[in-house]
Write a protein that holds these residues in place. Structure first.
Motif, mmCIF file in Angstrom:
data_model
loop_
_atom_site.group_PDB
_atom_site.id
_atom_site.type_symbol
_atom_site.label_atom_id
_atom_site.label_comp_id
_atom_site.label_asym_id
_atom_site.label_seq_id
_atom_site.Cartn_x
_atom_site.Cartn_y
_atom_site.Cartn_z
ATOM 1 N N UNK A 155 24.175 5.863 -2.794
ATOM 2 C CA UNK A 155 23.114 6.135 -1.824
ATOM 3 C C UNK A 155 22.886 4.905 -0.953
ATOM 4 N N UNK A 156 22.823 5.081 0.357
ATOM 5 C CA UNK A 156 22.610 3.969 1.260
ATOM 6 C C UNK A 156 21.163 3.500 1.189
ATOM 7 N N UNK A 157 20.947 2.283 1.731
ATOM 8 C CA UNK A 157 19.591 1.740 1.739
ATOM 9 C C UNK A 157 18.653 2.622 2.546
ATOM 10 N N UNK A 158 19.145 3.151 3.657
ATOM 11 C CA UNK A 158 18.315 4.015 4.512
ATOM 12 C C UNK A 158 17.917 5.279 3.772
ATOM 13 N N UNK A 159 18.879 5.853 3.021
ATOM 14 C CA UNK A 159 18.580 7.055 2.242
ATOM 15 C C UNK A 159 17.581 6.752 1.126
ATOM 16 N N UNK A 160 17.714 5.567 0.533
ATOM 17 C CA UNK A 160 16.797 5.161 -0.527
ATOM 18 C C UNK A 160 15.371 5.061 -0.002
ATOM 19 N N UNK A 161 15.223 4.436 1.178
ATOM 20 C CA UNK A 161 13.898 4.289 1.772
ATOM 21 C C UNK A 161 13.324 5.637 2.191
ATOM 22 N N UNK A 162 14.180 6.534 2.699
ATOM 23 C CA UNK A 162 13.716 7.863 3.090
ATOM 24 C C UNK A 162 13.225 8.636 1.867
ATOM 25 N N UNK A 163 13.957 8.513 0.764
ATOM 26 C CA UNK A 163 13.559 9.178 -0.474
ATOM 27 C C UNK A 163 12.247 8.606 -1.000
ATOM 28 N N UNK A 164 12.099 7.284 -0.880
ATOM 29 C CA UNK A 164 10.871 6.627 -1.316
ATOM 30 C C UNK A 164 9.675 7.100 -0.494
ATOM 31 N N UNK A 165 9.847 7.233 0.821
ATOM 32 C CA UNK A 165 8.772 7.695 1.693
ATOM 33 C C UNK A 165 8.356 9.118 1.357
ATOM 34 N N UNK A 166 9.353 9.954 1.062
ATOM 35 C CA UNK A 166 9.050 11.347 0.710
ATOM 36 C C UNK A 166 8.296 11.415 -0.612
ATOM 37 N N UNK A 167 8.666 10.552 -1.548
ATOM 38 C CA UNK A 167 8.000 10.536 -2.852
ATOM 39 C C UNK A 167 6.546 10.087 -2.723
ATOM 40 N N UNK A 168 6.277 9.069 -1.888
ATOM 41 C CA UNK A 168 4.940 8.507 -1.770
ATOM 42 C C UNK A 168 4.018 9.385 -0.930
ATOM 43 N N UNK A 169 4.567 10.115 0.050
ATOM 44 C CA UNK A 169 3.747 10.900 0.959
ATOM 45 C C UNK A 169 3.460 10.116 2.228
ATOM 46 N N UNK A 170 2.925 10.802 3.233
ATOM 47 C CA UNK A 170 2.628 10.135 4.494
ATOM 48 C C UNK A 170 1.634 10.966 5.305
ATOM 49 N N UNK A 171 1.003 10.296 6.281
ATOM 50 C CA UNK A 171 0.146 11.009 7.219
ATOM 51 C C UNK A 171 1.033 11.707 8.240
ATOM 52 N N UNK B 26 0.813 2.004 4.973
ATOM 53 C CA UNK B 26 2.140 2.257 4.403
ATOM 54 C C UNK B 26 2.527 3.731 4.492
ATOM 55 N N UNK B 27 1.556 4.595 4.816
ATOM 56 C CA UNK B 27 1.810 6.030 4.928
ATOM 57 C C UNK B 27 2.077 6.468 6.377
ATOM 58 N N UNK B 28 2.249 5.496 7.278
ATOM 59 C CA UNK B 28 2.400 5.800 8.693
ATOM 60 C C UNK B 28 3.853 5.608 9.124
ATOM 61 N N UNK B 29 4.306 6.439 10.052
ATOM 62 C CA UNK B 29 5.681 6.356 10.547
ATOM 63 C C UNK B 29 5.969 4.970 11.113
ATOM 64 N N UNK B 30 7.204 4.524 10.970
ATOM 65 C CA UNK B 30 7.582 3.172 11.371
ATOM 66 C C UNK B 30 7.380 2.903 12.856
ATOM 67 N N UNK B 31 7.446 3.907 13.693
ATOM 68 C CA UNK B 31 7.331 3.695 15.140
ATOM 69 C C UNK B 31 5.892 3.770 15.651
ATOM 70 N N UNK B 32 4.934 3.838 14.749
ATOM 71 C CA UNK B 32 3.530 3.979 15.150
ATOM 72 C C UNK B 32 2.997 2.697 15.782
ATOM 73 N N UNK B 33 2.181 2.861 16.798
ATOM 74 C CA UNK B 33 1.506 1.742 17.458
ATOM 75 C C UNK B 33 0.351 1.291 16.555
ATOM 76 N N UNK B 34 0.555 0.231 15.789
ATOM 77 C CA UNK B 34 -0.448 -0.190 14.813
ATOM 78 C C UNK B 34 -1.557 -1.026 15.443
ATOM 79 N N UNK B 35 -1.234 -1.829 16.445
ATOM 80 C CA UNK B 35 -2.284 -2.646 17.052
ATOM 81 C C UNK B 35 -3.242 -1.785 17.881
ATOM 82 N N UNK B 36 -2.695 -0.835 18.612
ATOM 83 C CA UNK B 36 -3.558 0.091 19.347
ATOM 84 C C UNK B 36 -4.436 0.881 18.402
ATOM 85 N N UNK B 37 -3.852 1.317 17.279
ATOM 86 C CA UNK B 37 -4.625 2.054 16.273
ATOM 87 C C UNK B 37 -5.733 1.184 15.706
ATOM 88 N N UNK B 38 -5.432 -0.089 15.449
ATOM 89 C CA UNK B 38 -6.423 -1.004 14.900
ATOM 90 C C UNK B 38 -7.605 -1.200 15.830
#
Length: 513
Positions: A1-17, A253-265
Motif C-alpha cells: 500500500x502506498x503512503x497516499x493510500x495509507x493516509x486516505x484509509x486513515x482519513x476514512x477511518x477517523x471521519x471528516x467534516x 484534523x477533520x478538514x480537507x487538505x485544501x481548506x482555507x484555514x486562515x480565512x476560516x480562523x
C-alpha cells in the motif's frame, strides 16, 4: 500500500467534516459556550466598560487569532488528535497532547453538570419555580447544597437532567464527526443565534435597559493604565476561543487538505467575539431593568458566572414583562451553547483514544463517555456538587489550560522551532497570509501575556485560600486535579501506538522532526 493510500484509509477511518462551512460552524459551536454568555459581560463591565474593548480587540488580534492559527496548523498539518499531531511533529512532545486530553476529560465531567442545571431551569422558567427567593431556591431546594466537603447524598432533581445530557452526548459522539458533531453544529448554531437574538431584542425593550447598556459601555479610560485590565482581556480571549487544549487541533484534523484555514480562523474568531458583544448587550439590558425595578445602581446587581445565570436572571424573569419568554430563551441558549461546546471537549478525548488504540467509533465513544458520565454523576449530582465544581473549574482553567498553552507555545517556537513550517502550511491555501509578525505574536507576545495571567492567578491562590474552602478540598480537587492531568499526559505518552499508525505525514512538505 502506498503512503497516499495509507493516509486516505486513515482519513476514512477517523471521519471528516463534509465541508468548510460545517467545520466553521463546529468551531464556532465549540468557541461559543457558557463563558461568552455569563463571563464576558461582567469582565468587560468590571475592567473599564467601553474602554475594555480596546485591550479586548488587541488581545484578539495579537494572541487569540494567532494562537487559533497555531492550533489549526498542528491539526491540519499532522492530521491527528492532539497527541497524534504532537507525536508526528516530534515523538517527545506527545505528552503535551495527552495533557490536553486530560484537561478536556476534567472539563467534560463538570461542564455537563452546568448544562443539566440550565436544562432544568429552562422548565423552571415557565412556572417561575424559584418563587421570591432565587438564591435560596438554587442552593437550597434545587441543589440542596451541603457545607463544604464531599457527600454521597444524591439530588434527584440534578441526577435526571444530568443523565439526559450524557445520553445526548453519547448519541452524538457515536454518530461520528459529520453525522454527529457536524449535524448538531449545523442545526444548533443557527438556533442559538435565533434564540439568543430573541432574548436580546426583548431585553432591549425592558424599562431601564438603557441604564444597563450605559453602565456596560461607558468607558473608564483610566482603566487602560492598569496591567490587570490587559491581563483580563487576554485571559477572556484565550478562554472564550477554545484554544490551547486540543479542541481546535482535533477539529482541524477533520478538514480537507485544501481548506482555507486562515480565512476560516478569522471567521471563527470574529464570530465568537461578535456573540460575546451580543451577550453583553442582552445581559446588561436585563440587568438595567433589574436595577431599576429594585431602585439600586447597576453595579449592585451586576455579577458573573453561576450567580448571574441561576440567581440573577431568575430574579429578572420574575419581575420582567414576558418573563417566561426571557427565561426560556436565556436558559435554552445556555443549553445549546453548552452542548456544542461539550461535544467538542469530549471529542478531544475520543479522537485521541481512537488514534492510539484499534477501536471503532462506537467503542471509543462508549469507553470515554460512560466513565465520564459516571464520574460526573457521582461528583456533581450530590449535595456537595457545587463546591467541587467551583474548585475544579477554577484550577483546571488557571493551572491546566493556561499552563499547557504557555508550555506548548514555548516548545513549538523556541525548542522545536517549527513555526516557519506551520506558517508555510497555512499559507499554501490560506486567504490570509501569515508572515514574521505571526511568528513574533505566537513566540513572544502571546506567551508573555498568558504567563502574566497565569502568574497573577498563581499569586492570588497561593496568597489567599480560594473561596476559603478547606485545604484538603483544594488539595484534591484543585491543585491535585491540575497536577493529575500533567502526570496523566506523560504517562499516557509512554503507551505504544497501534502498529498501523502512520507517523510520516509529509503532504509535500518535509516534516522537521
Amino acid at each position: 500500500m502506498t503512503q497516499q493510500e495509507t493516509h486516505a484509509q486513515e482519513a476514512e477511518r477517523r471521519g471528516s467534516f463534509s465541508s468548510r462551512r460545517v467545520f466553521i460552524l463546529a468551531a464556532i459551536g465549540s468557541a461559543v459556550g457558557l463563558g461568552n454568555i455569563w463571563r464576558f459581560p461582567y469582565v468587560a463591565y468590571d475592567n473599564g466598560g467601553g474602554a475594555f474593548m480596546i485591550p479586548y480587540l488587541i488581545a484578539l488580534l495579537t494572541a487569540g487569532i494567532p494562537f487559533l492559527f497555531l492550533d489549526y496548523a498542528l491539526g491540519h498539518r499532522f492530521r491527528g488528535s492532539a497527541p497524534l499531531s504532537f507525536a508526528r511533529l516530534r515523538r517527545g512532545t506527545e505528552g503535551l497532547g495527552w495533557w490536553q486530553v486530560g484537561i478536556c476529560f476534567m472539563i467534560a465531567i463538570y461542564y455537563a453538570a452546568v448544562i443539566a442545571w440550565a436544562l432544568r431551569y429552562t422548565l423552571f422558567s415557565v412556572t417561575e419555580a424559584w418563587g421570591d427567593d432565587a438564591a435560596g431556591f438554587f442552593t437550597g431546594e434545587f441543589l440542596q447544597v451541603s457545607d463544604p466537603g464531599v457527600t454521597a447524598e444524591i439530588v434527584p432533581g440534578v441526577l435526571v437532567p444530568l443523565l439526559i445530557v450524557w445520553a445526548a452526548v453519547v448519541v452524538v459522539m457515536v454518530a461520528g464527526v459529520q453525522k454527529g458533531i457536524g449535524a448538531v453544529s449545523v442545526v444548533f448554531i443557527p438556533l442559538l443565534v435565533i434564540t439568543f437574538g430573541a432574548l436580546v431584542v426583548r431585553s432591549l425593550f425592558l424599562p431601564g435597559a438603557a441604564d444597563g447598556l450605559d453602565a456596560l459601555f461607558t468607558p473608564d479610560w483610566g482603566a487602560l493604565a492598569e496591567p490587570g485590565v490587559w491581563g483580563a482581556a487576554f485571559g477572556q480571549i484565550f478562554f472564550s476561543l477554545s484554544i490551547g487544549f486540543g479542541i481546535m487541533i482535533t477539529y482541524s484534523s477533520y478538514v480537507h487538505r485544501d481548506t482555507d484555514m486562515t480565512g476560516s480562523g478569522l471567521v471563527v474568531g470574529f464570530a465568537n467575539s461578535g456573540f460575546e458583544l451580543l451577550a453583553g448587550i442582552g445581559v446588561f439590558a436585563a440587568l438595567g431593568f433589574m436595577a431599576q425595578a429594585e431602585g439600586v445602581a447597576v453595579d449592585e446587581v451586576a455579577q458573573s458566572g453561576v450567580g448571574l445565570a441561576f440567581i440573577g436572571f431568575p430574579a429578572i424573569i420574575s419581575e420582567a414583562p414576558w418573563g417566561a419568554f426571557i427565561g426560556v430563551c436565556f436558559f435554552a441558549s445556555l443549553v445549546i451553547a453548552g452542548l456544542t461546546s461539550l461535544v467538542s471537549v469530549i471529542e478531544v478525548v475520543i479522537s485521541a483514544v481512537r488514534d492510539k488504540f484499534e477501536l471503532g467509533r462506537a467503542q471509543a465513544a462508549a469507553l470515554v463517555s460512560i466513565p465520564a458520565a459516571v464520574l460526573s454523576v457521582l461528583l456533581f449530582s450530590s449535595t456537595s456538587g457545587l463546591h467541587v465544581l467551583d474548585i475544579l473549574d477554577h484550577f483546571i482553567n488557571q493551572f491546566g489550560i493556561l499552563l499547557v498553552a504557555v508550555v506548548s507555545m514555548v516548545v513549538l517556537a523556541w525548542v522545536l522551532k517549527v513555526l516557519p513550517l506551520l506558517q508555510n502550511h497555512l499559507n499554501r491555501n490560506g486567504s490570509f497570509r501569515l508572515g514574521a509578525l505571526w511568528r513574533i505574536l505566537v513566540s513572544v507576545v502571546a506567551p508573555l501575556a498568558l504567563t502574566y495571567v497565569l502568574l497573577d492567578g498563581l499569586w492570588n491562590d497561593v496568597r489567599t485560600r480560594y473561596e476559603d474552602y478547606p485545604g484538603w478540598m483544594l488539595g484534591v480537587f484543585g491543585w491535585g486535579a491540575a497536577g493529575l492531568v500533567i502526570v496523566f499526559g506523560f504517562v499516557a505518552a509512554r503507551l505504544p501506538w497501534r502498529k498501523d499508525t502512520p507517523m510520516d505525514v509529509t503532504d509535500d512538505e518535509e516534516v522537521q522532526a
